[in-house]
Design an enzyme around this catalytic site. Structure first.
Site, mmCIF file in Angstrom:
data_model
loop_
_atom_site.group_PDB
_atom_site.id
_atom_site.type_symbol
_atom_site.label_atom_id
_atom_site.label_comp_id
_atom_site.label_asym_id
_atom_site.label_seq_id
_atom_site.Cartn_x
_atom_site.Cartn_y
_atom_site.Cartn_z
ATOM 1 N N GLY A 87 89.357 43.035 -1.496
ATOM 2 C CA GLY A 87 89.842 42.909 -0.126
ATOM 3 C C GLY A 87 90.741 41.689 -0.057
ATOM 4 O O GLY A 87 90.325 40.583 -0.416
ATOM 5 N N SER A 88 91.984 41.879 0.344
ATOM 6 C CA SER A 88 92.964 40.781 0.319
ATOM 7 C C SER A 88 93.496 40.449 1.705
ATOM 8 O O SER A 88 94.657 40.084 1.868
ATOM 9 C CB SER A 88 94.128 41.140 -0.617
ATOM 10 O OG SER A 88 93.669 41.323 -1.927
ATOM 11 N N GLY A 89 92.621 40.562 2.686
ATOM 12 C CA GLY A 89 92.990 40.162 4.040
ATOM 13 C C GLY A 89 92.905 38.658 4.203
ATOM 14 O O GLY A 89 93.068 37.907 3.237
ATOM 15 N N MET A 90 92.628 38.210 5.417
ATOM 16 C CA MET A 90 92.600 36.770 5.680
ATOM 17 C C MET A 90 91.472 36.071 4.926
ATOM 18 O O MET A 90 91.659 34.983 4.389
ATOM 19 C CB MET A 90 92.472 36.515 7.183
ATOM 20 C CG MET A 90 93.626 37.089 8.007
ATOM 21 S SD MET A 90 95.259 36.550 7.430
ATOM 22 C CE MET A 90 95.231 34.821 7.906
ATOM 23 N N ARG A 110 79.757 43.755 15.674
ATOM 24 C CA ARG A 110 79.815 44.010 14.235
ATOM 25 C C ARG A 110 79.371 45.444 13.942
ATOM 26 O O ARG A 110 79.855 46.089 13.019
ATOM 27 C CB ARG A 110 78.922 43.013 13.494
ATOM 28 C CG ARG A 110 79.412 41.567 13.543
ATOM 29 C CD ARG A 110 78.478 40.646 12.757
ATOM 30 N NE ARG A 110 78.947 39.254 12.776
ATOM 31 C CZ ARG A 110 78.599 38.368 13.694
ATOM 32 N NH1 ARG A 110 77.791 38.720 14.678
ATOM 33 N NH2 ARG A 110 79.048 37.120 13.633
ATOM 34 N N HIS A 157 72.600 39.240 10.634
ATOM 35 C CA HIS A 157 73.845 38.544 10.992
ATOM 36 C C HIS A 157 74.433 39.240 12.212
ATOM 37 O O HIS A 157 75.386 40.003 12.130
ATOM 38 C CB HIS A 157 74.813 38.608 9.810
ATOM 39 C CG HIS A 157 76.097 37.861 10.023
ATOM 40 N ND1 HIS A 157 76.145 36.549 10.415
ATOM 41 C CD2 HIS A 157 77.388 38.252 9.880
ATOM 42 C CE1 HIS A 157 77.408 36.162 10.502
ATOM 43 N NE2 HIS A 157 78.180 37.189 10.188
ATOM 44 N N THR A 195 81.534 41.928 4.248
ATOM 45 C CA THR A 195 81.931 42.986 5.186
ATOM 46 C C THR A 195 80.854 43.247 6.241
ATOM 47 O O THR A 195 79.670 43.326 5.925
ATOM 48 C CB THR A 195 82.220 44.284 4.408
ATOM 49 O OG1 THR A 195 83.227 44.027 3.422
ATOM 50 C CG2 THR A 195 82.699 45.386 5.335
ATOM 51 N N ARG A 221 77.671 26.920 11.374
ATOM 52 C CA ARG A 221 78.053 26.856 12.791
ATOM 53 C C ARG A 221 77.022 26.067 13.592
ATOM 54 O O ARG A 221 77.379 25.212 14.411
ATOM 55 C CB ARG A 221 78.183 28.282 13.345
ATOM 56 C CG ARG A 221 79.432 28.994 12.856
ATOM 57 C CD ARG A 221 79.447 30.472 13.226
ATOM 58 N NE ARG A 221 80.750 31.054 12.883
ATOM 59 C CZ ARG A 221 80.975 32.348 12.722
ATOM 60 N NH1 ARG A 221 79.978 33.221 12.873
ATOM 61 N NH2 ARG A 221 82.186 32.790 12.420
ATOM 62 N N ARG A 238 86.602 42.826 13.040
ATOM 63 C CA ARG A 238 86.322 43.005 14.475
ATOM 64 C C ARG A 238 87.520 42.660 15.340
ATOM 65 O O ARG A 238 88.297 41.768 15.028
ATOM 66 C CB ARG A 238 85.167 42.090 14.900
ATOM 67 C CG ARG A 238 83.817 42.697 14.717
ATOM 68 C CD ARG A 238 82.795 42.063 15.633
ATOM 69 N NE ARG A 238 82.516 40.677 15.310
ATOM 70 C CZ ARG A 238 81.737 39.898 16.042
ATOM 71 N NH1 ARG A 238 81.186 40.351 17.146
ATOM 72 N NH2 ARG A 238 81.510 38.651 15.689
#
EC number: 1.1.1.37
Length: 320
Positions: A10-13, A89, A176, A120, A152, A83
């Site tokens: 997966g090469s997204g953000m 999710r 999650h 994911t 967080r 999302r």
């Protein structure tokens, strides 16, 4: 001596950020994979061209064929749809389950000995399905959730008390999602439990509950602000911490979505619990004592995850 090999599926953000962080830490040679031809190659080239400036030596390539991940020591999976505002999710389940089936087959064929970290969403159901589809041992497949949720929580606490994030430890159990269980009793500032800080007058119970709720809503808060995507810097940093503990056999105690086989009264499910990650993968699951209120919250979270797993089985009966 051969370098470690890290496959980022997966090469997204998140995938691009993972590649950059793994390069900066020189964890090994990196393959960015994506079915969208051109994106992994372009991002790989771009990040590689930063290496002379930032001073790291790794071989970073992009690919759109699963054969490129062959022999990977670590696979980090971010493939799937992110999302958008108003989505939970869980709304992603049907789309991303099909993606996990393809990813699982690719890992099974080309990287069966890898340590696999799934990011994911919906996380707990997707990592459960990915382990089934890949056939890898359960201790070698884990979900990234608790490290991020705890980070967080730590940040919000550090800001509330005006102390360093390094002096705050935080504990988040369960799925999650909206039912995650941030545990105040096991979270500390300078070694002092949050429950004691309430008694000492540092914070009220009501304010602490607000911070806990903000932690639960942490991902949604960012989705609402970005409007066109979801968090990627902190999720990537969290997964890299897990990968580094495995590759360097650091045996870090990290909260992760791990496969339970009776621990906490849960069987054949992935749920967020404290784990020890070393060269053997998830080497230990730490069972902590929960009081009545904590146990009820944890059981509610487990129930939510179980519902998602049932939904997965309805879509893909082979998972049963």
């Amino acid at each position: 001596m051969a370098r470690n090999k890290i496959a980022l599926i997966g090469s997204g953000m998140i995938g691009g950020t993972l590649a950059h962080l793994a390069g900066l830490k020189e964890l090994g040679d990196i393959v960015l994979f994506d079915i969208a031809d051109g994106i992994p190659q372009g991002k790989g080239l771009d990040i590689s061209q930063s290496s002379p400036v930032e001073g790291f030596d790794v071989n970073l390539t992009g690919a759109s064929d699963y054969s490129a991940i062959e022999g990977a020591d670590v696979c980090i999976v971010t493939a799937g749809v992110a999302r958008k505002p108003g989505m939970s999710r869980d709304d992603l389940l049907g789309i991303n389950l099909k993606v996990m089936e393809q990813v699982g087959a690719g890992i099974k064929k080309y990287a069966p000995n890898a340590f696999v970290i799934c990011i994911t969403n919906p996380l707990d159901a997707m990592v459960w399905a990915l382990q089934k589809f890949s056939g890898l041992p359960a201790n070698k497949v884990v979900g990234m959730a608790g490290v991020l949720d705890s980070s967080r929580f730590r940040l919000f606490l550090a800001k509330e008390f005006n102390v360093s994030v390094q002096d705050v430890t935080a504990f988040v159990l369960g799925g999650h999602g909206d039912t995650m269980v941030p545990l105040a009793r096991y979270s500390t500032v300078g070694g002092i439990p949050l429950t004691d800080l309430v008694t000492m007058g540092w914070v009220t119970k009501e304010r602490l509950e607000e911070i806990i709720q903000r932690t639960r809503d942490g991902g949604a808060e960012i989705v609402g602000l970005l409007k066109t995507g979801s968090a990627y810097y902190a999720p990537a940093a969290s997964a890299i911490e897990m990968a580094e503990s495995y590759l360097k056999d650091k045996k870090r105690v990290l909260p992760c979505a791990a496969h339970l086989s009776g621990q906490y009264g849960v069987k054949d499910m992935y749920v967020g619990v404290p784990t020890v990650i070393g060269a053997g993968g998830v080497e230990r699951i730490i069972e902590i004592d929960l009081n009545k209120t904590e146990k009820e919250a944890f059981d509610k979270s487990v129930g939510a995850v179980a519902g998602l797993c049932e939904a997965c089985i309805n879509i893909a009966p082979a998972l049963k």
